[in-house]
Design an enzyme around this catalytic site. Structure first.
Site, PDB file in Angstrom:
ATOM      1  N   HIS A  83       0.777  -1.224  -0.134  1.00  0.00           N
ATOM      2  CA  HIS A  83       0.076  -0.121   0.176  1.00  0.00           C
ATOM      3  C   HIS A  83       0.896   1.127   0.226  1.00  0.00           C
ATOM      4  CE1 HIS A  83      -3.983  -2.071   1.612  1.00  0.00           C
ATOM      5  NE2 HIS A  83      -3.322  -2.722   0.495  1.00  0.00           N
ATOM      6  N   LYS A 128     -13.704  -9.373  -7.157  1.00  0.00           N
ATOM      7  CA  LYS A 128     -12.902 -10.508  -7.876  1.00  0.00           C
ATOM      8  C   LYS A 128     -12.409 -11.533  -6.996  1.00  0.00           C
ATOM      9  CE  LYS A 128     -11.672  -7.754 -12.048  1.00  0.00           C
ATOM     10  NZ  LYS A 128     -10.841  -7.421 -12.952  1.00  0.00           N
TER      11      LYS A 128
END
Length: 418
Positions: free
Chosen positions: A202, A228
């Site tokens: 991140h 997903k």
């Protein structure tokens, strides 16, 4: 009225899981990481329940596993979930590594992310090996004897290190107790490294199939990318369930269902399937020290690969030569796994040597020479009328757009432009 995400914990969840900006073109190849994390959770929970009934004593370890399978309610399910879960964990991690190699996830600025993931992989290997010893079957005992003896090659203190691991002059009860303790602790260390891995992910942002970084093409992780990952989760559960309920021992070694016998050496001592490629590299060198160093070098190459990279392009979608080399490497890796199951004779040894050389060749040729070749072709394209311009979405990268109709458009680091 106060906003719910002003809370420190909820704000962390919001910024890292819900509103986390993610490239909109991510495909299902980016679901391997999250499903691998789910496998880690399965391993920790099932392992905790198995530990309640396991006896870490050489006279009772094998019987305690049989007791779990036969007498504990749903014990067979937990045992098969743990055993097959380990195999699926490695399947997903290997797929995750291959995806990273193809799409250039090891390149600047994500080297630290790659190294943290490789460290997780090494910890997984240590945890899996230690766990393989715990049932105290034939392969467990002899595998522990062979692998722990590797430390004897350490200069001066090698024999003392081996005796410390064994807790005596041979593999026995002290060894089993040590391994049981470590097998319980290492998964929590892996979990900590996973959070470090996610933090680094991140920090630099996720890679994507195009290898580009632009805020204009980002969407929130939830609900778009989350869906997903949810599909990948259901595929994992379905596939794992097939093995647990219909083929529970297909990925295991039959000899490990025989209780350990120090006086009866198995005809072929082989590790679990996920160690076979490295075992094949070990076997092709007759010298003990050379074989161990080659096997260790095969893992070290994963750490070194970001430093060997000379390519100006990131994604394999725009690197046709590298794509061919990559898929040859994938085939070579599978052949290495097969070579690790073959008898030790001249014919299979030649195959093992060939695919072992192919393994190391990928990191040298794919990292160094393919990048140099691409630079040469790129320079030629620029001379033929291509252009280089700075990308408006990232001050740290340049974009090369050749004039010929190949469609190559990727980010280059300034240090790669001569």
């Amino acid at each position: 009225m106060t906003r719910w995400n002003l809370n420190a914990i909820l704000s962390w969840v919001d910024s890292h899981i819900i509103d986390y900006p993610t490239a909109m073109n991510l495909n299902y190849n980016w679901s391997f990481g999250s499903t691998a994390g789910f496998c880690l959770l399965i391993q920790i929970l099932s392992g905790a329940f198995l530990a309640m009934h396991y006896a870490s004593e050489t006279h009772y370890a094998f019987s305690s596993v049989e007791h779990i399978m036969r007498d504990v309610k749903s014990g067979w399910l937990i045992r098969y979930m743990h055993a097959n879960g380990a195999s699926f964990f490695f399947m997903l991690v290997y797929a995750h590594i291959f995806r990273g190699l193809y799409y250039g996830s090891y390149m600047e600025p994500r080297q630290h992310l790659w190294w943290s993931g490789t460290l997780i992989y090494v910890l997984m290997m240590a945890t899996a090996f230690i766990g393989y010893v715990l049932p105290w079957g034939q392969m467990s005992f002899w595998g522990a004897t062979v692998i722990t003896s590797f430390f004897s090659i350490i200069p001066v203190i090698g024999k003392e290190v081996v005796m410390w691991i064994w807790g005596g002059f041979t593999v026995g009860n002290p060894t089993l107790n040590r391994f049981y303790s470590l097998h319980y602790l290492l998964p929590f260390l892996i979990t900590g490294m996973v959070f470090v891995h996610l933090g680094l992910l991140h920090k630099d942002g996720s890679n994507n199939p195009l290898g580009i970084k632009t805020k204009a093409a980002n969407i929130n992780f939830y609900p778009y990318i989350y869906v997903k990952d949810l599909v990948a989760f259901f595929v994992l559960v379905f596939s794992l369930s097939i093995f647990i309920f219909y083929f529970p021992n297909a990925l295991g070694e039959p000899d490990n269902y025989l209780e350990a016998d120090p006086y009866s050496t198995p005809a072929h001592i082989v590790p679990e399937w996920y160690f076979l490629p490295f075992y094949a590299i070990l076997r092709v060198i007759p010298n003990k020290v050379g074989g161990i160093l080659a096997m260790g070098g095969a893992i070290v190459m994963l750490f070194l690969y970001p430093l060997l990279n000379t390519s100006m392009l990131r994604s394999g979608n725009f690197r046709p030569v590298y794509a061919v080399v990559f898929w040859l490497f994938v085939a070579d890796f599978f052949l290495l796994g097969w070579a690790g199951t073959t008898p030790v004779d001249d014919y299979f040894r030649f195959i093992g040597i060939t695919v072992s050389v192919g393994y190391f060749s990928f990191f040298i040729f794919g990292g160094l020479f393919v990048g140099w070749l691409e630079k040469l072709l790129m320079s030629h394209a620029i001379k033929m009328g291509g252009s280089i311009k700075r990308c408006s979405t990232s001050s740290n990268h340049l974009t090369v757009i050749p004039s010929y109709k190949v469609g190559v458009a990727d980010y280059l680091t300034p240090r790669d432009i001569s």
